[in-house]
Design an enzyme around this catalytic site. Structure first.
Site, PDB file in Angstrom:
ATOM      1  CB  SER A 234      -0.977  -0.006   1.175  1.00 37.98           C
ATOM      2  OG  SER A 234      -0.333  -0.343   2.379  1.00 37.98           O
ATOM      3  CG  HIS A 264      -0.752  -5.294   2.118  1.00 37.91           C
ATOM      4  ND1 HIS A 264      -0.054  -5.172   3.293  1.00 37.91           N
ATOM      5  CD2 HIS A 264      -0.737  -4.040   1.560  1.00 37.91           C
ATOM      6  CE1 HIS A 264       0.359  -3.927   3.447  1.00 37.91           C
ATOM      7  NE2 HIS A 264      -0.059  -3.208   2.414  1.00 37.91           N
ATOM      8  CG  HIS A 310       6.296  -9.284   7.697  1.00 40.77           C
ATOM      9  ND1 HIS A 310       7.192  -8.419   7.127  1.00 40.77           N
ATOM     10  CD2 HIS A 310       5.169  -8.572   7.937  1.00 40.77           C
ATOM     11  CE1 HIS A 310       6.626  -7.220   7.036  1.00 40.77           C
ATOM     12  NE2 HIS A 310       5.393  -7.286   7.517  1.00 40.77           N
ATOM     13  NE  ARG A 319       3.043  -4.316  12.654  1.00 40.64           N
ATOM     14  CZ  ARG A 319       2.832  -4.337  11.342  1.00 40.64           C
ATOM     15  NH1 ARG A 319       2.260  -3.300  10.750  1.00 40.64           N
ATOM     16  NH2 ARG A 319       3.197  -5.376  10.605  1.00 40.64           N
ATOM     17  CG  ASP A 365      -3.039  -8.614   9.220  1.00 41.99           C
ATOM     18  OD1 ASP A 365      -3.410  -7.533   9.693  1.00 41.99           O
ATOM     19  OD2 ASP A 365      -2.548  -8.740   8.092  1.00 41.99           O
TER      20      ASP A 365
HETATM   21  N1  NMX Z   1       1.536 -19.973   5.255  1.00 39.19           N
HETATM   22  C1  NMX Z   1       1.883 -20.758   4.217  1.00 39.19           C
HETATM   23  N2  NMX Z   1       2.878 -20.496   3.373  1.00 39.19           N
HETATM   24  C2  NMX Z   1       3.599 -19.393   3.597  1.00 39.19           C
HETATM   25  C3  NMX Z   1       3.336 -18.544   4.678  1.00 39.19           C
HETATM   26  C4  NMX Z   1       2.227 -18.838   5.516  1.00 39.19           C
HETATM   27  N3  NMX Z   1       1.857 -18.054   6.512  1.00 39.19           N
HETATM   28  N4  NMX Z   1       4.225 -17.519   4.644  1.00 39.19           N
HETATM   29  C5  NMX Z   1       5.013 -17.744   3.579  1.00 39.19           C
HETATM   30  N5  NMX Z   1       4.626 -18.866   2.934  1.00 39.19           N
HETATM   31  C6  NMX Z   1       5.165 -19.406   1.694  1.00 39.19           C
HETATM   32  C7  NMX Z   1       4.943 -18.404   0.569  1.00 39.19           C
HETATM   33  O1  NMX Z   1       3.612 -18.465   0.059  1.00 39.19           O
HETATM   34  C8  NMX Z   1       6.011 -18.809  -0.422  1.00 39.19           C
HETATM   35  O2  NMX Z   1       5.542 -19.946  -1.097  1.00 39.19           O
HETATM   36  P1  NMX Z   1       5.824 -20.136  -2.705  1.00 39.19           P
HETATM   37  O3  NMX Z   1       7.293 -19.985  -2.879  1.00 39.19           O
HETATM   38  O4  NMX Z   1       5.299 -21.470  -2.997  1.00 39.19           O
HETATM   39  O5  NMX Z   1       5.072 -19.016  -3.365  1.00 39.19           O
HETATM   40  C9  NMX Z   1       7.152 -19.234   0.499  1.00 39.19           C
HETATM   41  O6  NMX Z   1       6.559 -19.568   1.766  1.00 39.19           O
HETATM   42  C10 NMX Z   1       8.218 -18.208   0.703  1.00 39.19           C
HETATM   43  O7  NMX Z   1       7.615 -17.038   1.200  1.00 39.19           O
HETATM   44  P2  NMX Z   1       8.414 -16.023   2.158  1.00 39.19           P
HETATM   45  O8  NMX Z   1       9.633 -15.589   1.417  1.00 39.19           O
HETATM   46  O9  NMX Z   1       8.584 -16.601   3.498  1.00 39.19           O
HETATM   47  O10 NMX Z   1       7.359 -14.843   2.291  1.00 39.19           O
HETATM   48  P3  NMX Z   1       7.013 -13.676   1.248  1.00 39.19           P
HETATM   49  O11 NMX Z   1       7.914 -12.539   1.553  1.00 39.19           O
HETATM   50  O12 NMX Z   1       6.993 -14.149  -0.151  1.00 39.19           O
HETATM   51  O13 NMX Z   1       5.514 -13.338   1.649  1.00 39.19           O
HETATM   52  C11 NMX Z   1       3.690 -12.929   3.125  1.00 39.19           C
HETATM   53  C12 NMX Z   1       5.178 -12.670   2.848  1.00 39.19           C
HETATM   54  C13 NMX Z   1       3.250 -12.061   4.283  1.00 39.19           C
HETATM   55  C14 NMX Z   1       2.887 -12.505   1.880  1.00 39.19           C
HETATM   56  C15 NMX Z   1       3.481 -14.431   3.440  1.00 39.19           C
HETATM   57  O14 NMX Z   1       4.185 -14.768   4.609  1.00 39.19           O
HETATM   58  C16 NMX Z   1       2.017 -14.806   3.596  1.00 39.19           C
HETATM   59  O15 NMX Z   1       1.355 -15.052   2.578  1.00 39.19           O
HETATM   60  N6  NMX Z   1       1.489 -14.838   4.861  1.00 39.19           N
HETATM   61  C17 NMX Z   1       0.089 -15.098   5.109  1.00 39.19           C
HETATM   62  C18 NMX Z   1      -0.744 -13.888   4.721  1.00 39.19           C
HETATM   63  C19 NMX Z   1      -0.552 -12.760   5.717  1.00 39.19           C
HETATM   64  O16 NMX Z   1      -0.608 -12.952   6.920  1.00 39.19           O
HETATM   65  N7  NMX Z   1      -0.378 -11.532   5.174  1.00 39.19           N
HETATM   66  C20 NMX Z   1      -0.340 -10.349   6.034  1.00 39.19           C
HETATM   67  C21 NMX Z   1       0.994  -9.603   6.030  1.00 39.19           C
HETATM   68  C22 NMX Z   1       0.918  -8.426   6.967  1.00 39.19           C
HETATM   69  N8  NMX Z   1      -0.004  -7.399   6.481  1.00 39.19           N
HETATM   70  O17 NMX Z   1      -0.943  -7.069   7.159  1.00 39.19           O
HETATM   71  O18 NMX Z   1       0.159  -6.863   5.380  1.00 39.19           O
HETATM   72  C1  MLT Z   2       2.262  -3.787   6.850  1.00 40.05           C
HETATM   73  O1  MLT Z   2       2.000  -3.374   7.976  1.00 40.05           O
HETATM   74  O2  MLT Z   2       2.227  -3.061   5.834  1.00 40.05           O
HETATM   75  C2  MLT Z   2       2.548  -5.249   6.682  1.00 40.05           C
HETATM   76  O3  MLT Z   2       3.154  -5.793   7.807  1.00 40.05           O
HETATM   77  C3  MLT Z   2       3.170  -5.621   5.375  1.00 40.05           C
HETATM   78  C4  MLT Z   2       4.574  -5.205   5.129  1.00 40.05           C
HETATM   79  O4  MLT Z   2       5.193  -4.447   5.851  1.00 40.05           O
HETATM   80  O5  MLT Z   2       5.127  -5.704   4.116  1.00 40.05           O
END
Ligand code: NMX
Ligand code: MLT
Length: 426
Positions: A234, A264, A310, A319, A365
């Site tokens: 964002s 996100h 993350h 947080r 979250d």
């Molecule tokens: N559950 C399952 N798989 C996961 C998770 C999780 N919580 N976190 C990471 N992975 C997977 C990810 O999908 C990726 O798989 P692939 O290579 O098959 O695409 C792999 O692990 C490597 O990912 P990372 O490098 O650890 O994480 P990345 O930086 O790509 O993504 C998030 C970060 C936050 C998008 C990821 O951890 C996620 O999807 N978490 C669950 C959704 C979430 O809670 N999002 C909120 C973030 C905070 N916010 O409010 O914005």
């Molecule tokens: C945020 O607060 O924007 C989330 O934790 C996602 C991020 O920092 O990448």
């Protein structure tokens, strides 16, 4: 002139000169390297953006202008907005001035915005309603008016601040309206001028709050979600759109569209759903073994465990800790809170077994939803709107700072896959 504008006006010329001189002297210095993995991997770890409002060291979590977020949990969001913009917390008079300014602006919210929301299907996603409302208010932009009238570059930040303050003053009113409209909660509740910004938002949402703790949760919620450096989807989107000199209404609504993604901000709506599914499936608060099994099933079905992981953090998000502590104080017996606490014990161990997951820890979250649920806000699809009301502070302050030092249009260079392959072969 408001005290906030005065404080900014005092420091901006020096900041501008400092950055100009710094880039002139050191602009050619190499500060990192770019790997093929980063180019194809969402630019993770690439230090190519400037953000002075806050930073997120992977081993510490959010630090706002040098202050760890855990030390700001007792502050008001208005203080945080000042801190983000100016770099120091406001004194009593400065805070009172900002609060009075926001209240006066809130009264000037144009009525047509309610008509636009009313014209949308009632089952539109609340985030779509909010983004549409912010976008339609673009008509009010002082930045666009100034630009059309030929304003000079060195004053761009002034109408950017003006637009930002209007959006900040208006967004709780609009968002409370969306809540009451989308979930059939009855007529709009008028603002109470005796309340602070987040307390007033809680009041306009209209949930019963005999102890005042829901308002406290809103204050905490707004502080914790306010900013998270510049690279999250964002903030980055808002920044990129703003760099084209699109005004804050365009830029912030664009940023909010990014926040509406499930990876996100929308993760907060997904997360409590996941927790409640476990309670339903196991007919009550699940045991640690049951939770571990359910988390594994989620992974096996190819889904993410929402609220965990993350892109930057490599520790439990501070947080999350702040929300967890709030729950321990206010609703330790609540089944959803207890399940969230148990998930925290179990899920990191499950995620640690998956090699590709870099961060097995909870993010912001993972705990917010159960607290909202406890206070009777059971409509998950609204949760990201709360995140948005808060994140406006981060996006807006980043825009003001970027316009203040005259950041140019963002335009990185893209290359075809073939080019990367040739580089790899060299
Ligand atoms: N559950 C399952 N798989 C996961 C998770 C999780 N919580 N976190 C990471 N992975 C997977 C990810 O999908 C990726 O798989 P692939 O290579 O098959 O695409 C792999 O692990 C490597 O990912 P990372 O490098 O650890 O994480 P990345 O930086 O790509 O993504 C998030 C970060 C936050 C998008 C990821 O951890 C996620 O999807 N978490 C669950 C959704 C979430 O809670 N999002 C909120 C973030 C905070 N916010 O409010 O914005
Ligand atoms: C945020 O607060 O924007 C989330 O934790 C996602 C991020 O920092 O990448």
């Amino acid at each position: 002139m408001s005290k906030l504008k005065e404080a900014l006006a005092k420091q901006i010329p020096a900041m501008r000169n400092d950055i100009k001189a710094f880039v002139k002297e050191h602009g050619e210095k190499v500060i990192g390297e770019l790997t093929i993995g980063a180019a194809f991997g969402g630019m993770r770890g690439l230090k190519a953006m400037v953000c002075d409002t806050s930073e997120v060291p992977p081993d510490k979590g959010l630090i706002i202008r040098g202050i760890p977020v855990k030390d700001l949990a007792g502050n008001l969001p208005e203080e945080i907005f000042w801190l983000l913009c100016v770099g120091t917390l406001p004194n009593k008079e400065e805070l009172a001035d900002l609060q009075a300014d926001l209240k006066a602006r809130a009264k000037k919210l144009p009525d047509y915005v309610f008509g636009v929301i009313d014209a949308m299907p009632v089952d539109s996603h609340p985030m779509c309603m909010l983004d549409t409302a912010i976008l339609v208010l673009e008509r009010e932009s002082e930045f666009r008016k100034g630009y059309d009238a030929g304003m000079k570059k060195d004053v761009y930040w002034e109408p950017t601040l003006e637009d930002s303050l209007n959006i900040m003053a208006w967004i709780p009113v609009i968002s409370a309206y969306i809540y009451r409209k989308a979930f059939n909660k009855g007529a709009r509740i008028a603002a109470n001028d005796g309340l602070d910004w987040a307390g007033n938002y809680a009041h306009m949402l209209g949930l019963p709050d005999p102890t005042g703790e829901f308002a406290n949760l809103m204050r905490l919620y707004m502080v914790l979600h306010s900013d998270h450096e510049g690279g999250n989807v964002s903030a980055h989107t808002c920044h990129c759109v703003g760099s084209a000199l699109s005004d804050p209404y365009y830029a912030i609504s664009a940023g909010l569209n990014g926040l509406a993604g499930p990876l996100h901000g929308l993760a907060n709506q997904e997360c409590l759903g996941w927790v409640l599914e476990t309670i339903k499936k196991f007919d009550g608060a699940p045991t640690e073994e049951q939770l571990a099994k359910y988390a594994q099933e989620t992974l096996d079905s190819g889904k993410v465990v929402p609220g965990y992981g993350h892109a930057v953090l490599r520790i439990t998000d501070p947080r999350f800790d702040a929300f967890h502590a709030f729950g321990a104080r206010v609703c330790p017996e609540d089944a959803a809170y207890q399940t969230v606490a148990r998930v925290f014990k179990v899920v990191p161990e499950v995620l640690k077994q998956v090699q590709k997951i870099k961060d097995p820890w909870p993010n912001v979250d993972a705990a917010s939803g159960c607290l909202l649920y406890h206070f009777g806000m059971t409509e998950f699809s609204y949760y990201t709107v709360l995140f948005s009301v808060s994140r406006v502070m981060g996006m807006a302050s980043q825009l003001v700072v970027a316009r203040a030092w005259g950041e140019p249009i963002e335009r990185p260079k893209s290359m075809p896959t073939e080019w990367f392959k040739k580089q790899a072969a060299k």
